[in-house]
Design an enzyme around this catalytic site. Sequence first.
Site, PDB file in Angstrom:
ATOM      1  N   LYS A  76       0.808  -1.220   0.000  1.00 45.32           N
ATOM      2  CA  LYS A  76       0.000   0.000   0.000  1.00 45.32           C
ATOM      3  C   LYS A  76       0.842   1.271   0.000  1.00 45.32           C
ATOM      4  CE  LYS A  76      -4.070  -2.067   2.163  1.00 45.32           C
ATOM      5  NZ  LYS A  76      -3.609  -3.454   1.951  1.00 45.32           N
ATOM      6  N   LYS A 117      -2.556   1.473   8.839  1.00 45.19           N
ATOM      7  CA  LYS A 117      -2.892   0.334   7.984  1.00 45.19           C
ATOM      8  C   LYS A 117      -1.673  -0.549   7.756  1.00 45.19           C
ATOM      9  CE  LYS A 117      -6.672   2.300   5.243  1.00 45.19           C
ATOM     10  NZ  LYS A 117      -7.169   2.528   3.865  1.00 45.19           N
ATOM     11  N   GLY A 173      -9.414  -5.966   6.244  1.00 49.07           N
ATOM     12  CA  GLY A 173      -9.567  -5.236   7.491  1.00 49.07           C
ATOM     13  C   GLY A 173      -8.522  -5.550   8.544  1.00 49.07           C
ATOM     14  N   GLU A 206      -2.227   7.264   7.118  1.00 52.05           N
ATOM     15  CA  GLU A 206      -2.838   8.161   6.144  1.00 52.05           C
ATOM     16  C   GLU A 206      -3.936   8.973   6.825  1.00 52.05           C
ATOM     17  OE1 GLU A 206      -4.550   5.898   2.954  1.00 52.05           O
ATOM     18  OE2 GLU A 206      -6.448   5.621   3.990  1.00 52.05           O
ATOM     19  N   LEU A 226     -10.756  10.539   6.616  1.00 54.78           N
ATOM     20  CA  LEU A 226     -11.832  11.391   6.102  1.00 54.78           C
ATOM     21  C   LEU A 226     -13.108  11.144   6.901  1.00 54.78           C
ATOM     22  CD1 LEU A 226     -11.375  11.039   2.224  1.00 54.78           C
ATOM     23  CD2 LEU A 226     -10.786  13.000   3.655  1.00 54.78           C
ATOM     24  N   ARG A 259      -5.529  -9.068  -6.759  1.00 56.27           N
ATOM     25  CA  ARG A 259      -6.103 -10.405  -6.614  1.00 56.27           C
ATOM     26  C   ARG A 259      -7.601 -10.359  -6.891  1.00 56.27           C
ATOM     27  NH1 ARG A 259      -8.937  -9.427  -2.031  1.00 56.27           N
ATOM     28  NH2 ARG A 259      -7.971  -8.128  -0.414  1.00 56.27           N
TER      29      ARG A 259
END
Length: 440
Positions: A116, A158, A165, A200, A203, A290
């Site tokens: 990521k 993350k 999750g 990150e 929001l 994937r």
Amino acid sequence: MFHKLLIANRGEIAIRIIKACRQLNIKTVAVCATVDRQAWYTQLADEVVCIGPAPAADSYLNAEAILMAAINTQADAIHPGYGFLAENADFAAMCAECGITWVGPTASQIRLMGDKSRAKDYARKQRVPVLAGASIQGLNWPQIKQLATKMGFPLVLKASHGGGGKGIRVLSDVHALHQQLRAARQEAAAAFLNDAMYLEHFLPQARHIEVQVLGTGNQLYILGDRDCSLQLHKQKVLEESPASSLTAEQRQELTRLSRQLLANLGYQSLGTIEYLVADGACYFMEMNTRLQVEHGVTELTTGIDIVCAQLKQAAGEPLALPAMAAQPTHCVAIEARITASLPLKQTLIQQLDWPTDVRVDTGYRAGDHFVTRYDGLIAKLMVTGTTRADAVKKMQTALAAVTLVGPTTNLSFLRQTVARPAYLADTYSIHSLARWEDEQ
């Protein structure tokens, strides 16, 4: 086409891959941990190899055992499904070294887009909008604290190689970051054999929109979009395709950004590009290199069996996909994930009955014991309608008709959710489901 394919996974996704292989006359090899030896998917496969004890690290994450099973059964391809080793670039490379076709992107593409943090850096270079964020891999605590403070809270922590999750935490301040960091790393390491993390911006109001792609190396097919905003504990609960909240201009923009992101990669196989859409702006979030859990709603709206298409692409066969696949159809599809809920009083599924006019993807039958070790998914229930309102009504009817006696589940919560005014009006966000759960 492949002669024999080993499925490096379990449960409902193993069954889904077996069904696709049967359509293409490919023999299948199922691998299983000892706890899954009597599972339904092992009975549907042509061959079964037990690869280790119940802990995932000793079985479904044991790359050497899985490769040995493929070699011993003379399988010429491996499909990883989703989760476990599905985005493990080293495993993909090991398959290639053994002369076994990996059904997925190349190892280098997984290393880039499946990480990521690296994917975000790459997206910025391709001029694709990205939320502010940074990797914390290799940093000590004072450096992490300084970086987080500079970014400003709230933040999301993350797993860089995550999915499903796992390893995700929403943080309100430095204290929460300090408390959650170790647990998040341990969770990521257990699930993905990698504890790399990144931060990150968070929001407060956004929709989670996915774009489904299928690449051949020379051509990139856009197979529509999905709205996956309704999530609980970082797990998707309800998904729909196409994403009804998008305007025509936003849909065109997401298609353009997706092509721009992958323009120079020669991307192969299935992939899902995930965005957050807030205040009319689209932000690249991550890419899953994937097959996705929610692939069924895309199959229902496009009429394309994307698992079969993925297998054909991996085998080097030409694809003849319709040009209309990039556009939403007159069909709207919705998926509800039926999952086990804690506390789990029993694992025996005494009764399991579905309505006849819906699609159900499941790894369980009445009489089976629910396996608690790996994930909570029992089944995915999918409906279609000519409009979103029609599809919602059919989902309400379908959920009401499900009979599941045994493990405690989220069925009651699903039934309540699809009847909520905000759901009916399509005015929810990625945080709505958590608020609705708190109201229970």
